[in-house]
Scaffold this motif. Structure first.
Motif, PDB file in Angstrom:
ATOM      1  N   LEU A 104      -8.831  10.362  -1.146  1.00 34.98           N
ATOM      2  CA  LEU A 104      -8.436  11.435  -2.059  1.00 34.98           C
ATOM      3  C   LEU A 104      -6.924  11.413  -2.254  1.00 34.98           C
ATOM      4  O   LEU A 104      -6.174  11.662  -1.303  1.00 34.98           O
ATOM      5  N   PRO A 105      -6.438  11.130  -3.457  1.00 30.86           N
ATOM      6  CA  PRO A 105      -4.997  11.159  -3.678  1.00 30.86           C
ATOM      7  C   PRO A 105      -4.454  12.582  -3.603  1.00 30.86           C
ATOM      8  O   PRO A 105      -4.980  13.491  -4.242  1.00 30.86           O
ATOM      9  N   VAL A 106      -3.427  12.767  -2.792  1.00 31.24           N
ATOM     10  CA  VAL A 106      -2.753  14.061  -2.700  1.00 31.24           C
ATOM     11  C   VAL A 106      -1.703  14.114  -3.796  1.00 31.24           C
ATOM     12  O   VAL A 106      -0.754  13.329  -3.804  1.00 31.24           O
ATOM     13  N   ILE A 107      -1.868  15.057  -4.740  1.00 33.36           N
ATOM     14  CA  ILE A 107      -0.986  15.113  -5.911  1.00 33.36           C
ATOM     15  C   ILE A 107      -0.077  16.338  -5.904  1.00 33.36           C
ATOM     16  O   ILE A 107       0.671  16.565  -6.850  1.00 33.36           O
ATOM     17  N   GLY A 108      -0.132  17.089  -4.817  1.00 32.04           N
ATOM     18  CA  GLY A 108       0.757  18.226  -4.661  1.00 32.04           C
ATOM     19  C   GLY A 108       0.522  18.879  -3.325  1.00 32.04           C
ATOM     20  O   GLY A 108      -0.594  18.837  -2.797  1.00 32.04           O
ATOM     21  N   GLN A 109       1.564  19.469  -2.749  1.00 27.80           N
ATOM     22  CA  GLN A 109       1.382  20.191  -1.505  1.00 27.80           C
ATOM     23  C   GLN A 109       2.586  21.076  -1.229  1.00 27.80           C
ATOM     24  O   GLN A 109       3.670  20.880  -1.786  1.00 27.80           O
TER      25      GLN A 109
END
Length: 266
Positions: A104-109
């Motif tokens: 799962l690509p993390v695109i914000g945090q």
């Protein structure tokens, strides 16, 4: 996609918890009460707070990393205090952690605090510092982005009643979450909130458009038989933008903590 939320009780039941996580392989794991003692090679240390004495896995964060090797792991400390190896004090950090499958690509945090700030010199007086973490991932199979945030709510020695601090904590959590989420995301907020089902905390989140899944699903509580005090509710999972009925469950067996895992499948 499987999203799991759990208060890990400092790894007290690691002998059953770690095999459970290895078997279940949640795509996103939101884990509270995580211990990280990088200076210690001991497997277990002891937490002491007056009459409250609890065995802790010295490097619970590393233990979970080892059984979820294909996940990106983030540890979010709330404070550094001490655990004990007999009469010797050992510096140890305490907080929460998030594990996200590398598929799962993390695109914000965003990582932040919902009460006080990082405690650099001991865990402090109750109610103590509390951290929170929010991640936004993209699911290419569904074409939807999913934002998941979690916190460990304040422990107040007087009980789980509404307080000014808990009201501010809920608003801080929503603000942190909204700094990451987008309007068309599937949105999930979860954690050990340390409040009752009729709390102002949950009312504020419902007002923000979230549905709470534990109480709306008529589950009898989120505590296992390991918890000996009265009151069976502590943990909650809320969703927004799902567009259908949630596939959600509270896991009562196996017992892996004094809290039950909460599991949402998207």
């Amino acid at each position: 996609m499987k999203i799991m939320c759990l208060n890990g009780w400092g790894g007290k039941m690691h002998d059953v918890l770690l095999p459970y996580l290895q078997r279940e392989q949640p795509d996103i794991l939101c884990l509270q009460e995580v211990v990280h003692s990088p200076r210690s090679s001991k497997p277990e240390l002891t937490y002491r707070d007056g009459d409250h004495v609890l065995p802790q896995r010295a490097n619970f964060f590393g233990d979970v990393c080892a059984v979820l090797p294909t996940h990106a792991a983030s540890f979010c400390p709330a404070a550094q205090g001490v655990l004990w190896d007999g009469d010797m004090s050992v510096p140890s950090q305490w907080g929460l952690a998030t594990f996200v499958s590398r598929d799962l690509p993390v695109i914000g945090q965003a990582q932040g605090f919902v009460h006080k700030s990082y405690g650099t010199d001991g865990y402090g007086d109750h109610p103590r510092s509390r951290s929170a973490h929010v991640v936004r991932v993209h699911n290419h199979e569904t074409g939807r982005s999913v934002t998941v945030g979690h916190m460990h709510g304040l422990r107040d020695l007087r009980g789980k009643m509404d307080t000014v601090e808990r009201r501010a904590q809920a608003r801080s959590m929503l603000a942190l979450f909204d700094s990451v989420a987008r309007a068309d995301d599937i949105a999930v907020i979860c954690g050990d909130f340390n409040v009752e089902p009729d709390s102002e905390t949950l009312a504020l989140m419902r007002k923000a458009g979230f549905e709470e899944l534990v109480t709306s699903g008529n589950f009898p509580g989120t505590r296992t038989a390991q918890y000996l005090k009265p009151g069976r509710f502590a943990d909650y999972m809320l969703v927004r933008g799902l567009g259908g009925r949630a596939d959600f469950d509270v896991i009562y067996t196996p017992e892996v903590s004094d809290h039950c895992p909460l599991v949402l499948r998207l």
